[in-house]
Design a protein around this motif. Sequence first.
Motif, PDB file in Angstrom:
ATOM      1  N   TYR A 144       5.647  10.338  26.063  1.00  0.00           N
ATOM      2  CA  TYR A 144       5.608   9.893  24.665  1.00  0.00           C
ATOM      3  C   TYR A 144       6.903  10.291  23.945  1.00  0.00           C
ATOM      4  CZ  TYR A 144       4.405   9.734  19.714  1.00  0.00           C
ATOM      5  OH  TYR A 144       4.427   9.484  18.369  1.00  0.00           O
ATOM      6  N   ILE A 153       8.431   3.298  21.019  1.00  0.00           N
ATOM      7  CA  ILE A 153       7.016   3.522  20.730  1.00  0.00           C
ATOM      8  C   ILE A 153       6.447   2.374  19.892  1.00  0.00           C
ATOM      9  CG2 ILE A 153       5.457   4.918  19.310  1.00  0.00           C
ATOM     10  CD1 ILE A 153       5.839   6.086  21.985  1.00  0.00           C
ATOM     11  N   THR A 158       1.133   3.695  22.092  1.00  0.00           N
ATOM     12  CA  THR A 158       0.468   4.903  21.598  1.00  0.00           C
ATOM     13  C   THR A 158      -1.010   4.889  21.958  1.00  0.00           C
ATOM     14  OG1 THR A 158       2.025   5.078  19.748  1.00  0.00           O
ATOM     15  CG2 THR A 158      -0.069   6.262  19.541  1.00  0.00           C
TER      16      THR A 158
END
Length: 377
Positions: A144, A153, A158
């Motif tokens: 991440y 992202i 996510t």
Amino acid sequence: MKIKNVFFGVVGLALLLVACQNQTSSIQGALTGVESDTLIVSQRIPGEKANKLDTIVINNGKFSINLPDSVLSFVNIMAKPKGNQAFRMPSNSNAIVLLPGNKLSVKGSIDSMTVTGSEFYKQKNEFKVIDKFENEANSIFKEYNTLKQEGKITDSITSLLNDRLTDVDNNIANAQIEYIKANPNNDLSAYFFGTGEFEVVDQTNSILSDAQKNGPFKPLIDQALKKYEREKARKEAEAKIQPGMTAPDFTLKDINGKEVSLSSLQGKYVVIDFWGTWCVWCVKGIPEMKKYYEKYNSKLQILGVDCGDTEETWKNGVKEHSLPWINVFAGEDDTVTNMYAISGFPTKAIIDPKGNIVKIVVGESPEFYSTLDELLK
């Protein structure tokens, strides 16, 4: 019982208590890759709000810490930052578990320590299943952070990473449950119980031995049981506040000390805004809330329920932000928040004119405002 035996028993108990109070726990060892000559030691005791901080000298990688507290504690060891570098408190999940009288040895690096010297760590070092899942979780977090740094992202990425983390969390919980079932008398079982998720406590509460529940891990276990009861009550309340159900009625005092009940506001749509002056997103959402209150004032009433403030702070907050709607005070009393299964702030509950729940939105979300537009346009 003879008098001399009673005397001996009392004296013996007193000596035992003194011995327990004077138990000294220690951590010593050697760490590689530490450029600083000073270590920062953070000690957290369950039930105490503030961590205890201290510094010790590390010489050629070797150090020794003596901690006199005769209670369970969690200890983090960090290298003192150089120059003006910021000091960051590490996660408690990486802390060393120190029981009264333990003499622990540490080796490795600051970021990867191997701890030995207690029955707890003997059991922990033999049980490698959790390590595998924790490594998976760390890998997901690194993935991440890398994607975030690269600007890649998205909401879908996510969501995907969160789903993977949920799977890992479930695997950890299942592993902990199976371990406790097989080893109800182990220190590691008490630790898993005290730090585990709702499902761990729910499925092993009747299995973990009384000796462990009343042993050194008792403060942690008591906290876990209180958290479990709160979560259980929240889940039970959540089942009663689904869309279409009657909104639970309550009565609280407004800014002038007058009692206001939710049911007294029927006839218009009502938004119950659970907020607090301490909540950054609650405060950030006030300007938009004011716009919608002005836009739909003839059809809409807002009932602001302050949570977690003192009465003085609440009144000052209402005045400072010029809140034009009805404001009532719950403060530290969680009766109403439990009724509505509040899990985060702000939470906004939309109630129709007949007193039925339309939608409950957690967080400052565009979804809340679009719902109002659909209902009230």
